[in-house]
Write a protein that holds these residues in place. Structure first.
Motif, PDB file in Angstrom:
ATOM      1  N   MET A 154       0.795  -1.207   0.134  1.00 25.36           N
ATOM      2  CA  MET A 154      -0.039  -0.052   0.173  1.00 25.36           C
ATOM      3  C   MET A 154       0.722   1.149  -0.008  1.00 25.36           C
ATOM      4  O   MET A 154       0.685   2.295  -0.756  1.00 25.36           O
ATOM      5  CB  MET A 154      -0.932  -0.012   1.204  1.00 25.36           C
ATOM      6  N   GLY A 155       1.960   1.171   0.664  1.00 19.89           N
ATOM      7  CA  GLY A 155       2.887   2.272   0.923  1.00 19.89           C
ATOM      8  C   GLY A 155       3.570   2.494  -0.285  1.00 19.89           C
ATOM      9  O   GLY A 155       3.711   3.660  -0.986  1.00 19.89           O
ATOM     10  N   ALA A 160       5.298   5.538  -4.601  1.00 23.10           N
ATOM     11  CA  ALA A 160       5.965   5.180  -5.741  1.00 23.10           C
ATOM     12  C   ALA A 160       6.039   6.395  -6.826  1.00 23.10           C
ATOM     13  O   ALA A 160       7.104   6.643  -7.584  1.00 23.10           O
ATOM     14  CB  ALA A 160       5.853   3.672  -6.565  1.00 23.10           C
ATOM     15  N   PRO A 161       4.943   6.757  -7.286  1.00 26.89           N
ATOM     16  CA  PRO A 161       4.936   7.780  -8.224  1.00 26.89           C
ATOM     17  C   PRO A 161       5.822   8.896  -7.888  1.00 26.89           C
ATOM     18  O   PRO A 161       6.120   9.815  -8.833  1.00 26.89           O
ATOM     19  CB  PRO A 161       3.614   8.282  -8.524  1.00 26.89           C
ATOM     20  N   LEU A 162       6.286   9.215  -6.667  1.00 26.73           N
ATOM     21  CA  LEU A 162       6.945  10.409  -6.462  1.00 26.73           C
ATOM     22  C   LEU A 162       8.643  10.114  -6.870  1.00 26.73           C
ATOM     23  O   LEU A 162       9.340  10.975  -7.130  1.00 26.73           O
ATOM     24  CB  LEU A 162       7.082  10.835  -5.032  1.00 26.73           C
ATOM     25  N   ARG A 166      12.528  12.550  -5.098  1.00 24.92           N
ATOM     26  CA  ARG A 166      11.550  13.168  -4.381  1.00 24.92           C
ATOM     27  C   ARG A 166      11.133  12.560  -3.225  1.00 24.92           C
ATOM     28  O   ARG A 166      10.738  13.343  -2.076  1.00 24.92           O
ATOM     29  CB  ARG A 166      10.483  13.459  -5.304  1.00 24.92           C
ATOM     30  N   LEU A 167      11.174  11.329  -2.952  1.00 27.42           N
ATOM     31  CA  LEU A 167      10.940  10.508  -1.779  1.00 27.42           C
ATOM     32  C   LEU A 167      11.879  11.091  -0.690  1.00 27.42           C
ATOM     33  O   LEU A 167      11.644  11.035   0.536  1.00 27.42           O
ATOM     34  CB  LEU A 167      10.651   9.043  -1.911  1.00 27.42           C
ATOM     35  N   LYS A 168      13.121  10.866  -1.125  1.00 25.97           N
ATOM     36  CA  LYS A 168      14.274  11.368  -0.349  1.00 25.97           C
ATOM     37  C   LYS A 168      14.093  12.803   0.089  1.00 25.97           C
ATOM     38  O   LYS A 168      14.490  13.248   1.332  1.00 25.97           O
ATOM     39  CB  LYS A 168      15.652  11.071  -0.720  1.00 25.97           C
TER      40      LYS A 168
END
Length: 176
Positions: A154-155, A160-162, A166-168
């Motif tokens: 779910m996470g 994932a699209p980021l 960008r997640l970092k």
């Protein structure tokens, strides 16, 4: 674009090439759109505060529905994870409350429901009978083992699209 820059040079006006401005875009913000408000939030801080709440709700809603279909609330799931992480120690209501992500005003009732489902066990402290310690039972561990993969999926699907970069960046901003 180019015409404006040429006119500014011709009229001897300074070119505003600053990439950081203290004004809002005339576009409707996500907060205005989501909350169906005509006026923008009173400040950038207020807008970001509301945007974070909207984002958190969007991320949690599918997971909350998934848990509900399995007979758990998000709070109960959180408590089971806390108790699994504390193993082999058992925790008091206060210790559980301190570790909760979302505060639940009635931990005792939440634990009553988990105990009724056979997911946790509670015992009175030998040294102080007023203290009740809770630990996760094997059925609770089994349920969490079944939920670990869907929680991770779910996470991943939601974020994932980021992309990794960008997640970092987001992780660093949220840690600040």
């Amino acid at each position: 674009g180019a015409n404006l820059a040429a006119r500014r040079r011709r009229d001897n006006l300074p070119l505003d090439d600053n990439r950081y401005n203290d004004y809002y875009s005339p576009m409707v913000s996500i907060v205005q759109r989501e909350l169906r408000q005509k006026a923008p939030p009173p400040s950038l801080e207020a807008e970001v505060f509301l945007a974070l709440q909207i984002a958190a709700t969007r991320l949690l809603d599918p997971w909350t529905r998934y848990l509900k279909a399995r007979g758990l609330t998000h709070g109960q799931y959180n408590v089971l994870r806390i108790l699994r992480g504390a193993r082999p120690d058992a925790l008091t209501c206060g210790e559980i409350a301190e570790r909760m992500i979302s505060r639940d005003p009635d931990i005792t009732r939440l634990l009553d429901r988990l105990q009724a489902q056979g997911l946790v066990t509670r015992q009175r402290d030998v040294a102080d009978r007023r203290v009740v310690r809770t630990s996760i039972a094997q059925p609770g561990l089994d349920l969490l083992a079944e939920l670990d993969r869907p929680a991770d999926d779910m996470g991943s699907r939601s974020l994932a699209p980021l992309g990794r970069k960008r997640l970092k960046e987001l992780s660093g901003l949220l840690a600040a």
